[in-house]
Design a protein around this motif. Structure first.
Motif, PDB file in Angstrom:
ATOM      1  N   VAL A 104       4.276  -2.723 -49.922  1.00 17.72           N
ATOM      2  CA  VAL A 104       3.903  -2.430 -51.669  1.00 17.72           C
ATOM      3  C   VAL A 104       4.999  -2.233 -52.410  1.00 17.72           C
ATOM      4  O   VAL A 104       5.219  -2.906 -53.222  1.00 17.72           O
ATOM      5  CB  VAL A 104       2.772  -1.390 -51.415  1.00 17.72           C
ATOM      6  N   TRP A 161       6.353   2.180 -49.394  1.00 17.08           N
ATOM      7  CA  TRP A 161       5.000   2.361 -49.235  1.00 17.08           C
ATOM      8  C   TRP A 161       4.379   1.085 -48.630  1.00 17.08           C
ATOM      9  O   TRP A 161       4.954  -0.046 -49.195  1.00 17.08           O
ATOM     10  CB  TRP A 161       4.309   2.508 -50.646  1.00 17.08           C
ATOM     11  N   GLU A 219       1.220  11.981 -46.607  1.00 18.06           N
ATOM     12  CA  GLU A 219       0.958  11.417 -47.814  1.00 18.06           C
ATOM     13  C   GLU A 219      -0.482  12.335 -48.323  1.00 18.06           C
ATOM     14  O   GLU A 219      -1.275  12.822 -47.739  1.00 18.06           O
ATOM     15  CB  GLU A 219       0.316  10.075 -47.549  1.00 18.06           C
ATOM     16  N   ARG A 255      -0.522  -4.612 -41.521  1.00 11.61           N
ATOM     17  CA  ARG A 255       0.112  -3.800 -42.740  1.00 11.61           C
ATOM     18  C   ARG A 255       1.019  -4.432 -43.599  1.00 11.61           C
ATOM     19  O   ARG A 255       1.701  -5.416 -43.132  1.00 11.61           O
ATOM     20  CB  ARG A 255       0.736  -2.682 -41.991  1.00 11.61           C
ATOM     21  N   ASP A 265      -7.100  -3.655 -54.322  1.00  5.49           N
ATOM     22  CA  ASP A 265      -6.065  -2.474 -53.824  1.00  5.49           C
ATOM     23  C   ASP A 265      -6.545  -1.610 -53.023  1.00  5.49           C
ATOM     24  O   ASP A 265      -5.812  -0.699 -52.599  1.00  5.49           O
ATOM     25  CB  ASP A 265      -5.349  -1.618 -54.926  1.00  5.49           C
ATOM     26  N   ARG A 311       0.417  -0.686 -47.081  1.00 11.58           N
ATOM     27  CA  ARG A 311      -0.777  -0.457 -47.041  1.00 11.58           C
ATOM     28  C   ARG A 311      -1.601  -1.411 -46.118  1.00 11.58           C
ATOM     29  O   ARG A 311      -1.044  -2.315 -45.653  1.00 11.58           O
ATOM     30  CB  ARG A 311      -1.604  -0.731 -48.505  1.00 11.58           C
ATOM     31  N   TYR A 364      -3.095   3.729 -47.384  1.00  8.94           N
ATOM     32  CA  TYR A 364      -1.620   3.561 -47.807  1.00  8.94           C
ATOM     33  C   TYR A 364      -0.845   4.420 -47.048  1.00  8.94           C
ATOM     34  O   TYR A 364      -1.129   5.879 -46.938  1.00  8.94           O
ATOM     35  CB  TYR A 364      -1.704   4.097 -49.460  1.00  8.94           C
TER      36      TYR A 364
END
Length: 122
Positions: free
Chosen positions: A48, A36, A6, A45, A90, A38, A94
Protein backbone atom coordinates in the motif's frame (compact mmCIF):
# COMPACT_ATOMS: atom_id res chain seq x y z
CA UNK A 1 11.34 -9.61 20.14
CA UNK A 2 10.17 -6.60 18.16
CA UNK A 3 6.45 -5.94 18.14
CA UNK A 4 4.20 -3.88 15.90
CA UNK A 5 0.68 -3.02 16.95
CA UNK A 6 -1.82 -1.54 14.51
CA UNK A 7 -4.90 0.39 15.50
CA UNK A 8 -7.52 2.66 13.98
CA UNK A 9 -9.35 0.29 11.71
CA UNK A 10 -13.12 0.16 11.54
CA UNK A 11 -16.22 0.52 9.40
CA UNK A 12 -16.66 3.62 7.26
CA UNK A 13 -18.88 4.65 4.38
CA UNK A 14 -17.45 5.16 0.92
CA UNK A 15 -15.93 8.60 0.62
CA UNK A 16 -15.03 8.69 4.28
CA UNK A 17 -11.68 8.70 6.06
CA UNK A 18 -9.78 6.61 8.56
CA UNK A 19 -6.41 7.04 10.20
CA UNK A 20 -4.36 3.97 11.04
CA UNK A 21 -1.50 3.91 13.52
CA UNK A 22 1.24 1.37 14.10
CA UNK A 23 3.21 1.53 17.33
CA UNK A 24 6.57 -0.26 17.40
CA UNK A 25 8.42 -1.59 20.41
CA UNK A 26 11.62 -3.53 21.08
CA UNK A 27 13.38 -2.25 17.98
CA UNK A 28 15.41 0.81 17.00
CA UNK A 29 12.51 2.37 15.16
CA UNK A 30 14.41 5.14 13.42
CA UNK A 31 16.62 2.57 11.66
CA UNK A 32 13.69 0.89 9.93
CA UNK A 33 11.78 1.71 6.79
CA UNK A 34 8.10 1.27 7.52
CA UNK A 35 5.34 0.08 5.27
CA UNK A 36 1.65 -0.67 5.08
CA UNK A 37 0.26 -3.70 3.27
CA UNK A 38 -3.25 -5.08 2.96
CA UNK A 39 -4.86 -8.42 2.30
CA UNK A 40 -8.32 -9.72 1.48
CA UNK A 41 -9.42 -13.35 1.80
CA UNK A 42 -8.08 -15.53 -0.98
CA UNK A 43 -5.68 -12.90 -2.27
CA UNK A 44 -2.00 -12.22 -1.76
CA UNK A 45 -0.89 -9.47 0.56
CA UNK A 46 -0.33 -6.30 -1.44
CA UNK A 47 1.80 -3.23 -0.93
CA UNK A 48 0.00 0.00 0.00
CA UNK A 49 2.58 2.56 1.11
CA UNK A 50 6.07 2.90 2.56
CA UNK A 51 8.23 5.54 4.18
CA UNK A 52 11.98 5.75 4.66
CA UNK A 53 13.63 5.78 8.08
CA UNK A 54 13.93 9.58 7.99
CA UNK A 55 10.44 10.18 6.66
CA UNK A 56 11.81 12.08 3.68
CA UNK A 57 10.89 9.45 1.12
CA UNK A 58 7.50 7.87 0.53
CA UNK A 59 6.06 5.45 -2.00
CA UNK A 60 2.49 4.46 -2.79
CA UNK A 61 0.63 1.84 -4.75
CA UNK A 62 -1.08 3.36 -7.78
CA UNK A 63 -4.46 2.36 -6.37
CA UNK A 64 -4.08 4.65 -3.34
CA UNK A 65 -1.92 7.45 -4.71
CA UNK A 66 -3.51 10.83 -4.01
CA UNK A 67 -5.88 9.40 -1.38
CA UNK A 68 -3.58 7.86 1.25
CA UNK A 69 -0.70 9.52 3.11
CA UNK A 70 1.96 7.71 5.11
CA UNK A 71 3.91 9.50 7.83
CA UNK A 72 5.95 8.69 10.91
CA UNK A 73 6.98 10.12 14.24
CA UNK A 74 10.31 8.64 15.30
CA UNK A 75 10.00 10.19 18.75
CA UNK A 76 6.83 8.16 19.31
CA UNK A 77 7.98 5.00 17.46
CA UNK A 78 4.81 5.24 15.39
CA UNK A 79 3.90 5.19 11.72
CA UNK A 80 0.57 6.43 10.39
CA UNK A 81 -1.61 5.90 7.36
CA UNK A 82 -4.19 8.58 6.66
CA UNK A 83 -6.81 7.20 4.29
CA UNK A 84 -9.19 9.60 2.55
CA UNK A 85 -11.82 9.14 -0.14
CA UNK A 86 -12.14 5.50 0.82
CA UNK A 87 -13.66 3.05 -1.64
CA UNK A 88 -15.27 -0.35 -1.07
CA UNK A 89 -12.26 -1.93 -2.79
CA UNK A 90 -10.06 -0.58 0.02
CA UNK A 91 -11.72 -3.08 2.36
CA UNK A 92 -8.98 -5.34 3.73
CA UNK A 93 -6.92 -6.33 6.71
CA UNK A 94 -4.16 -3.72 6.92
CA UNK A 95 -0.74 -4.74 8.17
CA UNK A 96 2.21 -2.69 9.37
CA UNK A 97 5.72 -3.76 8.32
CA UNK A 98 9.17 -2.77 9.57
CA UNK A 99 12.14 -3.53 7.32
CA UNK A 100 15.88 -3.09 7.78
CA UNK A 101 18.57 -3.92 5.22
CA UNK A 102 21.23 -5.75 7.23
CA UNK A 103 24.03 -6.33 4.72
CA UNK A 104 25.43 -5.27 1.37
CA UNK A 105 23.75 -8.21 -0.36
CA UNK A 106 20.40 -6.76 0.55
CA UNK A 107 19.33 -9.25 3.18
CA UNK A 108 16.59 -7.82 5.34
CA UNK A 109 15.24 -8.13 8.83
CA UNK A 110 11.54 -7.46 9.01
CA UNK A 111 8.61 -7.62 11.33
CA UNK A 112 4.84 -7.65 10.87
CA UNK A 113 1.94 -6.58 12.99
CA UNK A 114 -1.25 -8.57 13.50
CA UNK A 115 -3.34 -6.31 11.28
CA UNK A 116 -6.34 -4.05 11.69
CA UNK A 117 -9.54 -4.49 9.70
CA UNK A 118 -10.80 -1.71 7.45
CA UNK A 119 -14.26 -2.11 5.98
CA UNK A 120 -15.69 0.41 3.53
CA UNK A 121 -19.40 0.16 2.82
CA UNK A 122 -20.93 1.34 -0.44
Amino acid sequence: QAQLHESGGGLVQAGGSLSLSCAASQLTFEHYAMGWFRQTPGKAREFVAAITWSGEGTMYADSVKGRFTVSRDNAKNTVYLQMNSLKPEDTALYYCNARLIVNIEGATREYWGQGTQVTVSS
